[in-house]
Scaffold this motif. Structure first.
Motif, PDB file in Angstrom:
ATOM      1  N   MET A  66       0.811  -1.597  -0.137  1.00 14.43           N
ATOM      2  CA  MET A  66      -0.122   0.291   0.008  1.00 14.43           C
ATOM      3  C   MET A  66       1.124   1.506  -0.183  1.00 14.43           C
ATOM      4  SD  MET A  66      -3.192  -0.920   2.108  1.00 14.43           S
ATOM      5  CE  MET A  66      -2.626  -1.308   3.588  1.00 14.43           C
ATOM      6  N   ARG A  67       2.093   1.112   0.798  1.00 12.72           N
ATOM      7  CA  ARG A  67       2.724   1.950   0.712  1.00 12.72           C
ATOM      8  C   ARG A  67       3.060   2.738  -0.608  1.00 12.72           C
ATOM      9  NH1 ARG A  67       5.467   5.937   0.165  1.00 12.72           N
ATOM     10  NH2 ARG A  67       6.526   7.468   1.050  1.00 12.72           N
ATOM     11  N   LEU A  68       3.874   1.459  -1.285  1.00 10.19           N
ATOM     12  CA  LEU A  68       4.085   2.033  -2.851  1.00 10.19           C
ATOM     13  C   LEU A  68       2.882   2.304  -3.587  1.00 10.19           C
ATOM     14  CD1 LEU A  68       5.914  -1.749  -3.040  1.00 10.19           C
ATOM     15  CD2 LEU A  68       7.331   0.757  -2.817  1.00 10.19           C
ATOM     16  N   VAL A  69       1.660   2.431  -3.013  1.00 12.26           N
ATOM     17  CA  VAL A  69       1.110   3.304  -4.056  1.00 12.26           C
ATOM     18  C   VAL A  69       0.086   4.592  -3.660  1.00 12.26           C
ATOM     19  CG1 VAL A  69       0.695   1.210  -5.838  1.00 12.26           C
ATOM     20  CG2 VAL A  69      -0.629   1.268  -3.469  1.00 12.26           C
ATOM     21  N   CYS A  70       0.921   4.645  -2.509  1.00 15.88           N
ATOM     22  CA  CYS A  70       0.331   5.724  -1.661  1.00 15.88           C
ATOM     23  C   CYS A  70       1.249   6.464  -1.041  1.00 15.88           C
ATOM     24  CB  CYS A  70      -1.152   5.071  -0.375  1.00 15.88           C
ATOM     25  SG  CYS A  70      -1.835   6.442   0.093  1.00 15.88           S
ATOM     26  N   GLN A  71       1.135   7.625  -1.577  1.00 14.67           N
ATOM     27  CA  GLN A  71       1.853   9.202  -0.247  1.00 14.67           C
ATOM     28  C   GLN A  71       1.323   8.780   1.585  1.00 14.67           C
ATOM     29  OE1 GLN A  71       4.921   8.975  -1.587  1.00 14.67           O
ATOM     30  NE2 GLN A  71       4.677   8.450  -3.151  1.00 14.67           N
ATOM     31  N   PRO A  72       2.190   9.388   2.077  1.00 10.98           N
ATOM     32  CA  PRO A  72       1.411   9.660   3.152  1.00 10.98           C
ATOM     33  C   PRO A  72       0.699  11.224   3.241  1.00 10.98           C
ATOM     34  CG  PRO A  72       3.868   9.428   4.001  1.00 10.98           C
ATOM     35  CD  PRO A  72       3.769   8.986   1.909  1.00 10.98           C
ATOM     36  N   GLY A  73      -0.445  11.462   3.786  1.00 11.51           N
ATOM     37  CA  GLY A  73      -1.483  12.097   3.166  1.00 11.51           C
ATOM     38  C   GLY A  73      -2.291  11.818   2.651  1.00 11.51           C
ATOM     39  N   GLN A  74      -2.286  10.637   1.884  1.00 12.10           N
ATOM     40  CA  GLN A  74      -3.108  10.399   1.040  1.00 12.10           C
ATOM     41  C   GLN A  74      -3.731   9.240   1.427  1.00 12.10           C
ATOM     42  OE1 GLN A  74      -0.782   9.450  -2.592  1.00 12.10           O
ATOM     43  NE2 GLN A  74      -0.574  11.724  -2.934  1.00 12.10           N
ATOM     44  N   GLU A  75      -4.715   8.829   0.962  1.00 10.78           N
ATOM     45  CA  GLU A  75      -5.740   7.548   1.571  1.00 10.78           C
ATOM     46  C   GLU A  75      -6.115   6.557   0.722  1.00 10.78           C
ATOM     47  OE1 GLU A  75      -9.644   9.324   1.972  1.00 10.78           O
ATOM     48  OE2 GLU A  75     -10.314   8.602   0.056  1.00 10.78           O
ATOM     49  N   VAL A  76      -5.859   5.169   1.415  1.00 11.20           N
ATOM     50  CA  VAL A  76      -6.305   3.867   1.074  1.00 11.20           C
ATOM     51  C   VAL A  76      -7.444   3.797   1.256  1.00 11.20           C
ATOM     52  CG1 VAL A  76      -5.621   1.333   0.739  1.00 11.20           C
ATOM     53  CG2 VAL A  76      -3.640   3.399   0.978  1.00 11.20           C
ATOM     54  N   LEU A  77      -8.196   3.482   0.002  1.00  7.60           N
ATOM     55  CA  LEU A  77      -9.750   2.964  -0.086  1.00  7.60           C
ATOM     56  C   LEU A  77     -10.241   1.766  -0.230  1.00  7.60           C
ATOM     57  CD1 LEU A  77     -12.987   4.827   0.123  1.00  7.60           C
ATOM     58  CD2 LEU A  77     -13.006   4.246  -1.382  1.00  7.60           C
ATOM     59  N   GLY A  78     -11.503   1.091   1.206  1.00 10.02           N
ATOM     60  CA  GLY A  78     -11.374  -0.525   0.996  1.00 10.02           C
ATOM     61  C   GLY A  78     -12.572  -0.359   1.876  1.00 10.02           C
ATOM     62  N   ASP A  79     -13.008  -2.233   2.575  1.00 11.24           N
ATOM     63  CA  ASP A  79     -13.716  -2.820   2.960  1.00 11.24           C
ATOM     64  C   ASP A  79     -13.633  -2.883   4.685  1.00 11.24           C
ATOM     65  OD1 ASP A  79     -16.621  -4.228   2.190  1.00 11.24           O
ATOM     66  OD2 ASP A  79     -15.346  -5.197   3.813  1.00 11.24           O
ATOM     67  N   ALA A  80     -14.425  -2.146   4.686  1.00  4.00           N
ATOM     68  CA  ALA A  80     -14.233  -1.857   6.146  1.00  4.00           C
ATOM     69  C   ALA A  80     -14.724  -3.317   6.763  1.00  4.00           C
ATOM     70  CB  ALA A  80     -15.981  -1.290   6.373  1.00  4.00           C
TER      71      ALA A  80
END
Ligand SMILES: Cc1ncc(COP(=O)(O)O)c(C=O)c1O
Length: 331
Positions: A66-80
């Motif tokens: 997830m870190r490889l596709v998202c920078q700090p301060g951005q979000e990853v969206l997923g299932d609850a």
């Protein structure tokens, strides 16, 4: 004890132990462990990706992925109910500064439209941008559910135009492939980063593999080292993983058949059994678990009213029979 708590409880078979004992090894931090290199090349190719990284756990594979596709301060969206937000100790935030946001889905089934509708754009002064979407296949807390291929395809096709990445938590992607007949590389090509586990249904004692592009894996190697995941003569573990890939993938069909049989004999609708998990709902979980333990059967308490049973390499037909003998009267 018949241990149905998880498919992580398996012990290496005699043949796997032999492969481990005979492993030729080198220092993997120098990139010199031949079996780790072979494992990484093999798994990358299996999933249609350029490169791969052997990591100690599925959690590390997911979090680096997830870190490889998202920078700090951005979000990853997923299932609850996703593992990455339920069971990984808030690592995305605690370790990497990633924000996570979740949607409550219908029984854990991936709905591309639902996720897409929640994505927040880059370049807005008010909104946290969604850099990536995380998908889990099979879905653990949804009872080993196999995600619909059309939804995965729809999400990935949309993500290319939207500039949003897709991370796959494929801890049990092998179960999904065996149950659905969808090839591993089809699942792999529908994600930018994917973490797959050798230590669940495949029966290796340790290890997961992160697959992605060569550039991303080069960066992932730095993150693995920073996290203390640079391992040395780890070919002994890669040997177990390679052995598992040779001998323990097709046999997952046996685990699935045993889970269905277990469900049928316990009066659970077999239609709710997708792979190697049986969910008992509406039970007094603590009482059931304690009573079963007293009779030599270990089960997993998911909540006060839900119990989970998993079949795996160390559960044979006799173990299923015995588990039914113990559990049926308790239900
Ligand atoms: C769906 C899923 N993802 C990731 C993991 C994490 O794997 P590990 O326990 O190796 O960190 C698990 C563990 O059970 C899992 O079920």
């Amino acid at each position: 004890m018949i241990d149905l708590r998880s498919d992580t409880v398996t012990r290496p078979t005699a043949a796997m132990r032999r492969a481990m004992a005979e492993a030729e090894v080198g220092d993997d931090v120098y990139g010199e462990d031949p079996l780790v290199n072979a494992l990484e090349e093999r798994v990358a190719a299996m999933f249609g990706h350029e490169a791969a990284l052997f990591v100690p756990s599925g959690t590390m594979g997911n979090q680096i992925g997830m870190r490889l596709v998202c920078q700090p301060g951005q979000e990853v969206l997923g299932d609850a109910e996703a593992h990455v937000v339920t069971y990984e100790m808030g690592a995305a935030a605690a370790v990497f500064g990633l924000s996570t946001r979740t949607v409550v889905s219908e029984g854990g089934v991936l709905s591309a439209d639902q996720l897409i509708s929640q994505v927040r754009p880059f370049g807005n002064w008010h909104l946290t941008p969604t850099a990536a979407v995380a998908v889990e296949n099979t879905h653990n807390r949804a009872g080993g559910l196999v995600q619909p291929l059309e939804e995965l395809e729809k999400l990935f096709a949309w993500s290319r135009d939207a500039g949003v990445s897709v991370h796959l938590d494929g801890a049990r992607i092998w179960n999904a492939a065996v149950a659905s007949g969808v090839p591993l590389d089809t699942y792999g090509r529908l994600a930018d980063t994917a973490s797959v586990c050798l230590s669940k249904g495949l029966g290796a004692p340790v290890g997961s593999v992160l697959v992605a592009s060569a550039d991303r894996i080069a960066e992932g190697r730095l993150w693995r080292k920073r996290l203390g995941g640079g391992m040395r003569q780890v070919g002994v573990l890669a040997a177990a993983g390679l052995h598992a890939l040779d001998h323990h993938v097709e046999r997952l069909a046996d685990d699935h058949a045993r889970a269905r049989r277990l469900a049928e004999r316990l009066g659970v609708d077999p239609a709710t059994v997708h792979t190697n998990m049986v969910v008992l709902d509406g039970v007094a979980a603590p009482m059931l678990a304690a009573a079963a333990k007293g009779e030599g059967v270990l089960v997993s308490e998911v909540s006060a009213t839900r119990v989970r049973l998993l079949t795996h390499l160390d559960v044979d037909d006799a173990a299923v029979d015995r588990a039914v003998e113990v559990l049926a009267p308790l239900l």
